[in-house]
Design a protein around this motif. Structure first.
Motif, short mmCIF file in Angstrom:
data_model
loop_
_atom_site.label_atom_id
_atom_site.label_comp_id
_atom_site.label_asym_id
_atom_site.label_seq_id
_atom_site.Cartn_x
_atom_site.Cartn_y
_atom_site.Cartn_z
N VAL A 127 1.09 -0.85 0.39
CA VAL A 127 0.18 0.00 -0.14
C VAL A 127 1.10 1.35 0.10
CG1 VAL A 127 -1.92 1.33 1.14
CG2 VAL A 127 -2.02 -1.01 1.14
N TYR A 128 0.34 1.70 -0.84
CA TYR A 128 1.79 3.17 -1.56
C TYR A 128 0.47 4.42 -0.21
CZ TYR A 128 4.89 0.48 -4.07
OH TYR A 128 5.37 0.14 -4.45
N TYR A 129 1.40 5.07 0.69
CA TYR A 129 1.28 5.87 0.97
C TYR A 129 1.61 8.13 1.20
CZ TYR A 129 -1.53 2.90 3.78
OH TYR A 129 -1.95 1.89 4.89
N CYS A 130 0.95 8.37 0.43
CA CYS A 130 0.93 10.18 0.21
C CYS A 130 1.19 11.04 1.60
CB CYS A 130 0.22 10.77 -0.30
SG CYS A 130 0.52 12.68 -0.78
N ALA A 131 2.01 11.85 1.38
CA ALA A 131 3.04 12.33 3.14
C ALA A 131 3.02 13.75 3.28
CB ALA A 131 3.17 11.64 4.32
N THR A 132 2.81 14.11 3.80
CA THR A 132 2.99 15.66 4.40
C THR A 132 3.49 16.27 4.74
OG1 THR A 132 2.96 18.11 2.70
CG2 THR A 132 0.73 17.18 4.03
N LYS A 133 5.11 17.24 4.97
CA LYS A 133 5.18 17.30 6.17
C LYS A 133 5.52 19.13 6.08
CE LYS A 133 10.30 16.35 7.98
NZ LYS A 133 9.41 15.79 9.09
N THR A 134 5.22 19.86 6.95
CA THR A 134 4.82 21.30 6.68
C THR A 134 6.32 22.04 7.12
OG1 THR A 134 3.83 20.93 9.11
CG2 THR A 134 3.03 20.84 7.04
N TYR A 135 7.90 21.11 7.38
CA TYR A 135 8.40 21.72 8.38
C TYR A 135 9.93 20.78 7.76
CZ TYR A 135 7.91 18.07 11.55
OH TYR A 135 7.81 16.95 12.19
N GLY A 136 10.68 21.23 7.80
CA GLY A 136 11.75 20.78 7.34
C GLY A 136 13.03 19.52 8.63
N GLY A 137 13.38 19.10 8.59
CA GLY A 137 13.82 17.76 9.67
C GLY A 137 14.52 16.16 8.78
N ASN A 138 14.66 15.52 9.46
CA ASN A 138 14.56 13.99 8.66
C ASN A 138 13.21 13.20 7.47
OD1 ASN A 138 15.10 11.96 7.98
ND2 ASN A 138 15.33 10.66 9.62
N LEU A 139 13.94 13.84 6.72
CA LEU A 139 12.62 13.77 5.76
C LEU A 139 12.14 11.59 5.20
CD1 LEU A 139 13.96 13.06 2.13
CD2 LEU A 139 13.94 15.60 2.96
N TYR A 140 13.10 11.29 5.67
CA TYR A 140 13.42 10.00 5.71
C TYR A 140 12.57 8.78 6.64
CZ TYR A 140 17.24 11.02 2.08
OH TYR A 140 17.81 11.69 1.02
N SER A 141 12.10 9.83 8.10
CA SER A 141 11.67 9.45 8.51
C SER A 141 10.54 9.47 9.11
CB SER A 141 11.60 9.65 9.99
OG SER A 141 10.99 11.11 10.10
N LYS A 142 8.84 8.49 8.98
CA LYS A 142 7.59 9.18 9.55
C LYS A 142 6.78 9.61 10.28
CE LYS A 142 7.00 4.52 10.54
NZ LYS A 142 9.08 4.14 10.85
#
Length: 123
Positions: free
Chosen positions: A93-108
């Motif tokens: 199952v492929y999930y899209c996600a959005t991050k509103t700030y910087g940081g570790n983009l590889y983590s969940k």
């Protein structure tokens, strides 16, 4: 609140291609990264790819590098995941996600997640 709607999953054969889409109900200024993760049965959710909304820098997991391309359409606030050379190990199952700030983009550690879209690759 940001809503993410994925589409484009399905059943394909080994070697086929798919393009997943994720439309976000967010203003683009509030998006730092948009990413794709996947979760296979019995496994942890894992990072696939991400794109920095401003500037368009892209990041990939080693397992998909060279077969997958992430891109975005600013006007539509949509991110795409073009997947080529699919194999059964890509079934998830492929999930899209959005991050509103910087940081570790590889983590969940993303702020908002879509419902997911199933990708099944038959051998």
């Amino acid at each position: 609140q940001v809503q993410l709607v994925e589409s484009g999953g399905g059943l394909v054969q080994t070697g086929d291609s798919l393009r997943l889409s994720c439309a976000a109900s967010a203003r683009t200024f509030s998006i730092y990264y948009m990413g794709w993760f996947r979760q296979a049965p019995g496994k942890e959710r894992e990072f696939v790819a991400a794109i920095r909304w401003t500037g368009g820098s892209t990041y990939y997991a080693d397992s998909v590098k060279g077969r997958v391309t992430i891109s975005r359409d600013n006007a539509k606030t949509t991110v795409y995941l073009q997947m080529n050379g699919l194999n059964p190990e890509d079934t998830a199952v492929y999930y899209c996600a959005t991050k509103t700030y910087g940081g570790n983009l590889y983590s969940k550690d993303y702020d908002y997640w879509g419902q997911g879209t199933q990708v099944t690759v038959s051998s």
